[in-house]
Design an enzyme around this catalytic site. Structure first.
Site, short mmCIF file in Angstrom:
data_model
loop_
_atom_site.label_atom_id
_atom_site.label_comp_id
_atom_site.label_asym_id
_atom_site.label_seq_id
_atom_site.Cartn_x
_atom_site.Cartn_y
_atom_site.Cartn_z
CG HIS A 38 43.71 -8.69 -67.02
ND1 HIS A 38 45.06 -8.50 -67.17
CD2 HIS A 38 43.11 -7.63 -67.60
CE1 HIS A 38 45.27 -7.36 -67.81
NE2 HIS A 38 44.11 -6.81 -68.08
CB SER B 133 65.76 -9.11 -39.66
OG SER B 133 64.87 -9.82 -40.51
N GLY B 134 64.93 -12.03 -38.26
CA GLY B 134 63.74 -12.70 -37.73
C GLY B 134 62.56 -12.54 -38.66
N GLY B 135 62.72 -11.75 -39.72
CA GLY B 135 61.69 -11.66 -40.75
C GLY B 135 61.66 -12.95 -41.55
CB VAL B 136 59.17 -14.35 -43.96
CG1 VAL B 136 58.98 -15.68 -44.66
CG2 VAL B 136 57.96 -13.97 -43.14
CB SER C 28 66.82 -12.79 -42.73
OG SER C 28 66.05 -12.50 -41.60
CB SER C 29 63.43 -16.73 -40.62
OG SER C 29 63.36 -15.68 -39.71
CE LYS D 235 57.71 -11.87 -47.28
NZ LYS D 235 58.93 -11.09 -47.03
#
Ligand code: XMP
Length: 511
Positions: free
Chosen positions: A170, A224-227, A229-230, A367
Site C-alpha cells: 500500500h 454553525s461556526g464549524g470548518v 459551514s464557515s 477536509k
C-alpha cells in the site's frame, strides 16, 4: 476549467479515501467511484489514469468485485494496489493464489529495477506496508516483475508498453517509505499529469461557478461556526456579498466565547448575518431530559424550527447552501455502515423548506482541502483548524439532565483543558479533546471542609477518520497541571478523571 482527472476505482478497501487524498496532495484531482459504475464513468470522463484500490475479497472467489476487462483496452494507464493488482493480474491472464505465508505490516521490499518508472531515484530497498493473504503467482504476458520481498515473489509488476502497474503493498499509507513519491511518479511520469489542482485556483473557479449558479438570486446558509459551514460562508460572501444570508442559531450549547467569536468573524458586514440567541428555547425543551438520543432529537428538531422561523423573516430565497464535503458524497464499494448514534449536523436541511436549488461548493473537497481553501479565503487559523464539534454541542457532554449551571461549569473547565493542551503544543497531534461533566458527585476535601461535588472527565483522542480512535497519551505532568487548574478555578468540580478507552468499544463522545 476542467482539471486533469484520475479515477480511483473503489473495491471496498479500508484505505480507499486515503489513496484519493494522496493523489490530491500531489495536486492532481481525482474521484472515487464504486467498481460497479467505474467503466461507465471512465469512458465518460476520459481520465489521465486509473487506480484500482485494495479490497477485502479474494479475486478468485465467485462473485468477487471486478471490473469489465474493456477497461484495459482504453489506452489509459492503470495502477493496481493490493487487491487491485491481483485483479489486474487475473484479468490479463496471470495467476493469483492464496499466499503460503500471509504478510501483514511492515516489510522490506527489494526493487530489482530501481530505474523503473515508479521508482526512479528512490532507494533500492524500502519498508512498505503489506496487508494480504493472497498473492500473484504468475504475472500476465507483457509484464515483468520489478520488486519482491522474501515471502512475496511479485511485490511489483509492470507492463511499460501498456502502462499497467501492480503493487502488492500500500503506497498510500504513511508506513510505506516513499509511498507518495511512487504515486507521484505514476501520476506525473506515467499519466502525464501536470499538477493543475491547487486551492488557490479552486477558490477562483468556485467563486465564479457559484456566482453563475446564483445569478442575481439570494442564498441562505445555516452557519454553525464549524470548518465546513464557515468556509462556505467565506466563499459565498466573496461570490455574492450581501445576497448571502447566514443564520447562526446559537443554541446556548456552544463552548466558551464561541458564539461571540463566530459573530466577530462573520458579522462584519460582508454578508447578511443573523445570530439567533435561542438558548432559552433549547434549554426549556431540554429541561429534565436525560436520555442521549432524546436530547439529540429535540435539538435537531428545534434547530430546524428556529431556522425556519428566521428564514421566513428573510423572505423568498432561491438557494440553500450546504457544507457537504467529498467523504459524504463518496458512494463506497462497501455496504452501508450501521448507525451507532443519530448524528445531527447543524447544517441539516429542513426537508419541507422550498428552495429552487442547493449550492454545495465543497462537494469535491476532502477536509484538509477545505481547511486550505479556508486559509486562501482569509479565515482565521482558529476557525480553519477547529477540531470537530458535534451539532448538539455541550448537551451531549453534560451527562444526564442539562442546566445552565452545569453548562457554565463545563464551559470553564473545557476552556482550561483546551488552553493547556495548546500551551503544551499538543493541539495538532491530539485530534479531538474536550471535557465531559459526568453526572456523578463524590466526596472531597478542600481547605478544612468536606465537599460533595462533580467529577469531570477529560477525553483526548487520536484518529484519522473519527470512525476508530485511540486515547491520546497526554503526559502525566500536563494532566496534573490541567487537573490542578480546573479544581482550583472551577467551583463544584472536585475530581478529575482521564478517559483511557479507545473507539471501539467506546465512542469518542460520551453520549
Ligand atoms: P462518536 O461519539 O460517534 O463521534 O465516536 C465521532 C465524531 O462525530 C462527532 N459527533 C457529531 N458530529 N453531530 C455532529 O456533527 C453529532 O450529532 C455528532 N455526534 C458525534 C464527534 O464529536 C466525533 O468527532
Amino acid at each position: 476549467m476542467a482539471h486533469q482527472t484520475i479515477i480511483v476505482v473503489d473495491f471496498g478497501g479500508q484505505y480507499n479515501q486515503l489513496i484519493a487524498r494522496r493523489v490530491r496532495e500531489c495536486k492532481v484531482y481525482c474521484e472515487v467511484v464504486p467498481y460497479t459504475k467505474a467503466l461507465q464513468v471512465i469512458k465518460q470522463k476520459q481520465p489521465q489514469g486509473i487506480i484500482f484500490t485494495g479490497g477485502p475479497a479474494s479475486v478468485y472467489e465467485p462473485g468477487a468485485p471486478a471490473i469489465e476487462s474493456e477497461v484495459f483496452n482504453l489506452g489509459i494507464p492503470v495502477l493496481g494496489i493490493c487487491y487491485g493488482a491481483q485483479l489486474m493480474a487475473q484479468a490479463l491472464g496471470g495467476k493469483v493464489a492464496p499466499a503460503s505465508l500471509r504478510e501483514y505490516g511492515k516489510t522490506l521490499v527489494d526493487f530489482d529495477n530501481a530505474e523503473g518508472a515508479l521508482f526512479a531515484g528512490l532507494p533500492k530497498q524500502n519498508n512498505v506496508w503489506m496487508s494480504h493473504g493472497v498473492m500473484i503467482e504468475e504475472v500476465p504476458a507483457g509484464f515483468s516483475v520489478t520488486a519482491h520481498t522474501p515471502s512475496c515473489p511479485v511485490a511489483v509488476m509492470e507492463d511499460t508498453q501498456r502502462h499497467f502497474y501492480g503493487l502488492q503493498y500500500h503506497p498510500e499509507v504513511t508506513h510505506t517509505e516513499n509511498g507518495t513519491e511512487m504515486l507521484r511518479r505514476f501520476l506525473y511520469d506515467v499519466c502525464g499529469c501536470t499538477g493543475d489542482w491547487t486551492m488557490g485556483d479552486y477558490a477562483k473557479t468556485a467563486i465564479e461557478t457559484v456566482r453563475a449558479q446564483i445569478g442575481d438570486g439570494k442564498v441562505l446558509l445555516a452557519l454553525s461556526g464549524g470548518v465546513d459551514s464557515s468556509v462556505v460562508a467565506a466563499l459565498l460572501a466573496k461570490a455574492v456579498g450581501p445576497r448571502l444570508s447566514c443564520i447562526f442559531v446559537d443554541h446556548g450549547l456552544m463552548r466558551k466565547n464561541e458564539g461571540d467569536e463566530i459573530e466577530q468573524v462573520f458579522g462584519n458586514g460582508d454578508m447578511h448575518f443573523v445570530r439567533v440567541n435561542a438558548a432559552d428555547r433549547f434549554l426549556s425543551k431540554l429541561a429534565g431530559v436525560d436520555d442521549p438520543e432524546t436530547k439529540r432529537k429535540i435539538i435537531g428538531e428545534e434547530f430546524i424550527r428556529v431556522f425556519e422561523d428566521e428564514a421566513k423573516k428573510i423572505g423568498k430565497v432561491d438557494f440553500l447552501a450546504q457544507g457537504t464535503i467529498y467523504p459524504d458524497v463518496i458512494e463506497s464499494g462497501e455496504g452501508d455502515a450501521k448507525v451507532i448514534k443519530s448524528h445531527h449536523n447543524v447544517g441539516g436541511l429542513p426537508a419541507h423548506v422550498d428552495f429552487k436549488e442547493i449550492v454545495e461548493p465543497l462537494r469535491l473537497l476532502f477536509k484538509d482541502e477545505v481547511r486550505q481553501l479556508g486559509k486562501e479565503l482569509g479565515l482565521p487559523d482558529y476557525l480553519v483548524n477547529r477540531q470537530p464539534f458535534p451539532g448538539p454541542g455541550l448537551a451531549i457532554r453534560v451527562i444526564g439532565d442539562i442546566t445552565v449551571e452545569k453548562l457554565d461549569l463545563l464551559r470553564d473547565a473545557d476552556a482550561i483543558f483546551r488552553e493547556e493542551i495548546a500551551l503544551a503544543g499538543l493541539d495538532k497531534s491530539i485530534h479531538q479533546y474536550f471535557a465531559v461533566l459526568t453526572n456523578m458527585r463524590s466526596v472531597g476535601v478542600m481547605g478544612d471542609s468536606r465537599t460533595y461535588d462533580y467529577t469531570l472527565a477529560l477525553r483526548g483522542v487520536t484518529t484519522s477518520d473519527f470512525m476508530t480512535a485511540d486515547w491520546a497519551r497526554i503526559p502525566y505532568d500536563i494532566l496534573e497541571k490541567i487537573s490542578g487548574r480546573i479544581v482550583n478555578e472551577v467551583p463544584h468540580i472536585n475530581r478529575i478523571v482521564y478517559d483511557i478507552t479507545s473507539k471501539p468499544p467506546s465512542t469518542i463522545e460520551w453520549e
